[in-house]
Write a protein that holds these residues in place. Structure first.
Motif, PDB file in Angstrom:
ATOM      1  N   ARG A 174      -5.693  -4.676  29.946  1.00  0.00           N
ATOM      2  CA  ARG A 174      -6.582  -5.186  28.985  1.00  0.00           C
ATOM      3  C   ARG A 174      -7.929  -5.691  29.537  1.00  0.00           C
ATOM      4  O   ARG A 174      -9.052  -5.571  28.828  1.00  0.00           O
ATOM      5  CB  ARG A 174      -5.938  -6.438  28.714  1.00  0.00           C
TER       6      ARG A 174
ATOM      7  N   ASP B 165     -10.533  -6.101  26.608  1.00  0.00           N
ATOM      8  CA  ASP B 165      -9.722  -6.743  25.616  1.00  0.00           C
ATOM      9  C   ASP B 165      -9.306  -8.178  25.839  1.00  0.00           C
ATOM     10  O   ASP B 165      -8.464  -8.426  26.393  1.00  0.00           O
ATOM     11  CB  ASP B 165      -8.584  -5.932  25.156  1.00  0.00           C
TER      12      ASP B 165
ATOM     13  N   ASP C 253      -9.572 -10.971  24.223  1.00  0.00           N
ATOM     14  CA  ASP C 253      -8.501 -11.781  23.356  1.00  0.00           C
ATOM     15  C   ASP C 253      -7.023 -11.284  23.863  1.00  0.00           C
ATOM     16  O   ASP C 253      -6.165 -12.180  24.102  1.00  0.00           O
ATOM     17  CB  ASP C 253      -8.508 -11.238  22.061  1.00  0.00           C
ATOM     18  N   GLY C 254      -6.719 -10.201  23.957  1.00  0.00           N
ATOM     19  CA  GLY C 254      -5.382  -9.506  24.486  1.00  0.00           C
ATOM     20  C   GLY C 254      -5.400 -10.000  25.885  1.00  0.00           C
ATOM     21  O   GLY C 254      -4.206 -10.541  26.153  1.00  0.00           O
TER      22      GLY C 254
ATOM     23  N   SER D 170     -12.741  -2.419  19.096  1.00  0.00           N
ATOM     24  CA  SER D 170     -13.059  -3.865  18.292  1.00  0.00           C
ATOM     25  C   SER D 170     -12.935  -4.831  19.601  1.00  0.00           C
ATOM     26  O   SER D 170     -13.158  -5.847  19.574  1.00  0.00           O
ATOM     27  CB  SER D 170     -11.678  -4.221  17.609  1.00  0.00           C
ATOM     28  N   TYR D 171     -12.341  -4.556  20.704  1.00  0.00           N
ATOM     29  CA  TYR D 171     -12.417  -5.290  21.872  1.00  0.00           C
ATOM     30  C   TYR D 171     -13.975  -5.455  22.679  1.00  0.00           C
ATOM     31  O   TYR D 171     -13.859  -6.189  23.665  1.00  0.00           O
ATOM     32  CB  TYR D 171     -11.381  -5.026  22.660  1.00  0.00           C
TER      33      TYR D 171
ATOM     34  N   ASP E  62      -9.707   2.220  19.593  1.00  0.00           N
ATOM     35  CA  ASP E  62      -8.878   1.246  19.773  1.00  0.00           C
ATOM     36  C   ASP E  62      -7.440   1.926  19.726  1.00  0.00           C
ATOM     37  O   ASP E  62      -7.330   2.889  19.253  1.00  0.00           O
ATOM     38  CB  ASP E  62      -8.786   0.157  18.557  1.00  0.00           C
ATOM     39  N   SER E  63      -6.715   1.315  20.411  1.00  0.00           N
ATOM     40  CA  SER E  63      -5.179   2.053  20.697  1.00  0.00           C
ATOM     41  C   SER E  63      -4.552   1.651  19.283  1.00  0.00           C
ATOM     42  O   SER E  63      -4.803   0.657  18.631  1.00  0.00           O
ATOM     43  CB  SER E  63      -4.181   1.189  21.836  1.00  0.00           C
TER      44      SER E  63
ATOM     45  N   GLU F  73      -1.922   0.196  17.893  1.00  0.00           N
ATOM     46  CA  GLU F  73      -1.699  -1.057  17.539  1.00  0.00           C
ATOM     47  C   GLU F  73      -2.837  -2.001  17.340  1.00  0.00           C
ATOM     48  O   GLU F  73      -2.512  -3.208  16.709  1.00  0.00           O
ATOM     49  CB  GLU F  73      -0.555  -1.690  18.709  1.00  0.00           C
ATOM     50  N   ASP F  74      -3.990  -1.537  17.802  1.00  0.00           N
ATOM     51  CA  ASP F  74      -5.250  -2.570  17.586  1.00  0.00           C
ATOM     52  C   ASP F  74      -5.937  -2.112  16.330  1.00  0.00           C
ATOM     53  O   ASP F  74      -6.909  -2.731  16.248  1.00  0.00           O
ATOM     54  CB  ASP F  74      -5.978  -2.563  18.919  1.00  0.00           C
ATOM     55  N   ARG F  75      -5.598  -1.079  15.857  1.00  0.00           N
ATOM     56  CA  ARG F  75      -6.724  -0.430  14.626  1.00  0.00           C
ATOM     57  C   ARG F  75      -6.649  -1.274  13.394  1.00  0.00           C
ATOM     58  O   ARG F  75      -7.749  -1.367  13.017  1.00  0.00           O
ATOM     59  CB  ARG F  75      -5.997   0.949  14.260  1.00  0.00           C
TER      60      ARG F  75
ATOM     61  N   ARG G 214      -7.111  -4.638  13.935  1.00  0.00           N
ATOM     62  CA  ARG G 214      -7.828  -5.405  14.072  1.00  0.00           C
ATOM     63  C   ARG G 214      -9.438  -4.876  13.952  1.00  0.00           C
ATOM     64  O   ARG G 214     -10.357  -5.558  13.643  1.00  0.00           O
ATOM     65  CB  ARG G 214      -7.723  -5.797  15.754  1.00  0.00           C
TER      66      ARG G 214
END
Lengths: 579, 309
Positions: A74, A79, A81-82, B213-214, B242-243, B245-247, B249
């Motif tokens: 992360r 990331d 938030d993650g 997105s991160y 994004d990976s 599972e994060d799409r 977001r």
């Protein structure tokens, strides 16, 4: 039952109350935590009632390392938030990322190192906000790694204290480099499975930031034409873990240094075009047929003024006497950088599992001889000891007779023995006019072969204090402390997982065994020449290069003092966990 | 176990230890630029571009097998000593190096030694020959190359005023001026679509932006890109890395920002990846990065970070 992690009295009281009412679940509000805790008073203490069973603790430590590996990922992705999902809602910890920088000293080439001093204790929101502020402006996070060095868990397995090393490397907004490195105590609260762990405390033990406005080196592999995308290790065409040699010389006399790279399915000859780029010309220059070479050296064996090439291979002789694998080969340079295989013509018939080669004139006759390090074939026979193995392949000293032929004189000159030899380096360490030889071995002690002046050798490693025992990978001679005498540097692996295990074993195993095992993972060593022998320098600063392989000496920053560069890493798999 | 995909001392970064001249070293690896995480074996240090400092060549076990690092030290005093005789010891100032053919691990250095001399205008060189015998040479000027044999020393000129080339932008596999290949991408709904830069350009400049997105700087940049997209001669395509599972977001972030340009995702497992792989190495690509493609479909420039376009 007093929670012993927090020594701040007020906090302890609150925690006792919370524990009593069972409100430490993840859904609980971070109620009652004092608004202000002095950073200087914040500590995470060891559990008083600790888990003692080694296997259980090590299993939990490994699982916590895996779990923190997810947090590393992360951080690598930024990331934030993650990353927050790793923190307990009532997290309290030192404000690592909002810490003040206190300059310690400047390093070469404009680099600066600063100590990071956490000045406050923050909650999860504050911790993550500072993290975002600190790493957000970076262009890229190059690496994020959290390693668990020590772990202790409460007997009821409700929580544990980890000693972790955090490394964050990034490219800063201005294109410079920054590394944040910290040693932390982390308190982890543990649910039933590894998924329900959370971090509820973080204490900074030490932290530094190193920043450099411009790195000393930039990667020009692709731009210069030497990039080559190889197949993964363990797939067909790449299943030899320790080969991958390389040799440099000006092969065609144009003044530019060229590179030969042996490898499993083909060889590479990168000819330096003299304009900053390289062209791969193994085929045109007679080296395409050389496959599965291990180490290589360029040397003018026939004294005709050009660079000839020895390439080592893995060969062996079957029990019925048939030769298998490939032989040690010699290619003669025609003076223009074209090579012809003259192995048979010079009488070389060496089928042995050889990794490294060292050319030197052992008898002072002006013709350069060849020492070949015999390793062994793991596929056939494992090492018979981890500490003093005696079943490696034999070494070879091949005497050069006037540039016309090579003869095996290994036994005659006293270089017998069958250790698992990784590499060797020659030099006149005792300044008596002849060339001596240091041999770095795996699974056993290294050897320093002192030349008696007539080309006969005697092992004086133990006597002179350089019988490094362990997993030595490489050896290099140079004078690093400026006293005019040659010092010796050897590389060897360090293993942090191994250290963690050893730290626990220290209570239960005999000192002697522990010492031997510890030395096997003790890393690089610098032996300073002193009073006719050598003194192993303590804390030279160059001990830890991970699983180090080759080392090379040079004055890379041109400051007048010699430096060292080490390549390292054993095998990187697709999965993050280190075994 | 590492044959099953686990790491065994994996992802370790190469180390540079800067000597203090007294047997102590400073570990400057994280900021040195040559701290590759690949599984390194042999190492060569040589002045490949003859500019007076030593570059590094590394042979790795897998993936990017051959790495070359250009030394950026400029303007510092040095002398370079060319000696072919194996076993010769060369001393300049307080440093002594040995001409070795086969040292380290499976590595053979070329017969050239480089010594830093600071601000000194010239430097003295002494040599101990194998078999005995020492020689002192008259001082040579800084920034000289000198070839030394048993019969004497000869100053040789610098070969040419060249340098190893500048690095290519990280993560991008084609050079500026080259044609950008056609890419197969995924759209926000999970379908595939083809992005042909030439067709898409049609007289405009295409801005291919890689973001996630991160990534805070990326989010800052999204509205800027929208303004560019609104101009008649520009067209923006944003590719989220994004990976999977994060799409969701990522799509939310775009909706929140009121983005009007095309958004896409890299090809999924099993998709046609030839074009994408020929253009981008996601493991090395800093984000945000924008590839500006000219109306002919060629890479015009690469903009990194939050810099304006």
């Amino acid at each position: 039952m007093l929670d012993p992690r927090l020594t701040v009295p007020v906090v302890c009281l609150v925690v006792v109350l919370c524990a009593a009412c069972g409100s430490r679940g993840s859904e609980a509000e971070p109620q009652g935590v004092p608004a202000h805790v002095e950073a200087s008073e914040y500590r995470i203490e060891l559990p008083q009632l600790r888990l003692r069973r080694f296997a259980v603790v090590e299993d939990l430590a490994a699982r916590s390392a895996d779990w923190l590996g997810g947090l590393s990922k992360r951080l690598l992705l930024r990331d934030f938030d993650g990353a927050g999902e790793w923190l307990a809602s009532d997290f309290k910890g030192h404000d690592l990322f909002g810490a003040r920088r206190r300059a310690v000293r400047a390093r070469p080439l404009g680099a600066r190192i600063a100590r990071l001093e956490a000045e406050s204790v923050v909650d999860a929101r504050g911790f993550l906000a500072a993290l975002r502020t600190r790493l957000g402006p970076w262009r890229r996070v190059r690496a994020a790694h959290i390693g668990v060095r020590e772990a202790e868990f409460a007997r009821d397995r409700a929580w544990g204290r980890l000693l972790v090393k955090l490394d964050l490397l990034g490219v800063t907004a201005d294109g410079g480099r920054e590394a944040i490195r910290a040693a932390l105590h982390v308190s982890v609260r543990m649910g039933a499975g590894s998924e329900s762990w959370t971090i509820d405390g973080l204490e900074v033990l030490s932290a530094t930031s190193e920043a450099s406005p411009a790195p000393l080196f930039v990667d020009v592999s692709r731009a210069s034409g030497v990039a080559f995308e190889g197949v993964r290790y363990g797939t067909p065409g790449n299943d030899a873990e320790g080969w991958n040699g390389a040799a440099a010389a000006d092969i065609d006399g144009d003044g530019w240094i060229d590179v030969f790279v042996p490898s499993a399915t083909r060889s590479f000859l990168y000819r330096n075009a003299g304009d900053g780029t390289f062209r791969e010309e193994a085929d045109e220059r007679g080296l395409a047929a050389d496959v599965a070479g291990t180490g290589a050296v360029f040397v003018d064996y026939d004294r005709d003024g050009d660079e000839d090439l020895f390439v080592a291979h893995v060969g062996w002789i079957e029990t019925q006497g048939t030769r298998a694998g490939d032989r040690l080969r010699l290619y003669a340079n025609d003076g223009r950088g074209h090579f012809d295989d003259v192995t048979a013509a010079v009488g070389l018939d060496v089928f042995a599992p050889i990794w490294s080669l060292t050319a030197f004139d052992h008898d002072g006759d002006g013709w350069v001889d060849l020492f070949a390090c015999g390793y062994g074939r793991m596929q056939v026979e494992r090492n018979d000891s981890w500490i003093e193995a005696t079943n490696g392949a034999r070494n070879w000293l091949l005497r050069n007779a006037d540039g016309k032929s090579f003869t095996d004189v290994t036994v005659a000159v006293g270089l017998e023995g069958a250790r698992w030899s990784h590499a060797a380096a020659a030099a006149d360490f005792d300044r008596d006019g002849d060339q001596d030889l240091y041999v770095a071995n795996n699974f056993g002690s290294n050897r320093l072969w002192r030349n008696d002046g007539s080309g006969h050798f005697e092992d004086v490693a133990a006597e002179l204090g350089v019988a490094e025992r362990g997993n030595s990978m490489a050896a290099v001679w140079a004078d690093w402390n400026g006293d005019g005498r040659l010092d010796l540097f050897t590389t060897g692996p360090t293993s942090h997982t191994g250290e963690r295990v050893l730290a626990r074993l220290a209570h239960s195993r005999s000192a002697k065994i522990l010492q031997d095992v510890t030395r096997m993972a003790s890393g690089n060593a610098l032996f300073l020449s002193e009073d006719g022998g050598f003194r192993r320098m303590r804390a030279s600063g160059a001990e830890d290069a991970g699983w180090a392989w080759s080392a090379v000496v040079g004055d890379f920053d041109l400051d007048g003092a010699l430096d060292l560069f080490c390549a390292n890493g054993f095998v990187t798999g697709d999965l993050p966990r280190d075994t | 176990m590492y044959r099953r995909g686990l790491s065994f001392n994996g992802d370790e970064r190469s180390h540079l230890f800067v000597g203090g001249g007294d047997g102590s070293f400073l570990d400057v690896s994280p900021t040195c630029g040559a701290d590759s995480p690949l599984d390194g074996r042999a190492v060569l240090a040589a002045d490949f571009d003859d500019d007076g400092d030593q570059d590094l060549f590394v042979h790795n076990l897998q993936r990017e097998r051959h790495e070359l690092f250009r030394n950026e030290t400029d303007g510092r005093g040095y002398v370079k000593v060319l000696v072919s005789e194996v076993g010769a010891e060369v001393t300049v100032g307080a440093s002594t190096q040995v001409v070795a053919r086969g040292s380290g691990f499976a590595s053979c250095q070329a017969g050239e030694l480089v010594f830093g001399i600071g601000d000194a205008p010239r430097a003295s060189i002494s040599v101990r020959w194998p078999g005995g015998g020492e020689a002192e040479f008259a001082p040579i000027p800084a920034a000289s190359r000198v070839r030394i044999t048993r019969s004497g020393a000869t100053v040789v000129p610098r070969r040419a005023d060249v340098s190893l080339p500048d690095p290519l932008p990280p993560g991008i596999k084609i050079a500026v001026g080259e044609l950008v290949p056609t890419l197969m991408l995924r759209d926000a709904a999970g379908g595939t679509f083809e992005l042909d830069p030439r067709t898409l350009a049609a007289g405009r400049r295409v801005h291919l932006t890689f973001w996630a997105s991160y990534c805070a700087p990326c989010i800052t940049k999204l509205p800027q890109l929208d303004a560019i997209h609104a101009a008649a001669d520009h067209h923006v395509v944003a590719i989220s890395v994004d990976s999977p599972e994060d799409r969701e977001r990522a799509v939310d972030r775009l909706l929140t920002a009121g983005i009007g340009y095309t958004t896409a995702f890299p090809p999924a497992a099993g998709d046609e990846v030839e074009g994408f792989d020929a253009l981008i190495d996601l493991s090395r690509l800093p984000i945000p990065t924008t590839l500006v493609i000219d109306p002919d479909g060629r890479l015009e420039s690469v903009v990194r970070g939050t810099a304006g376009l």
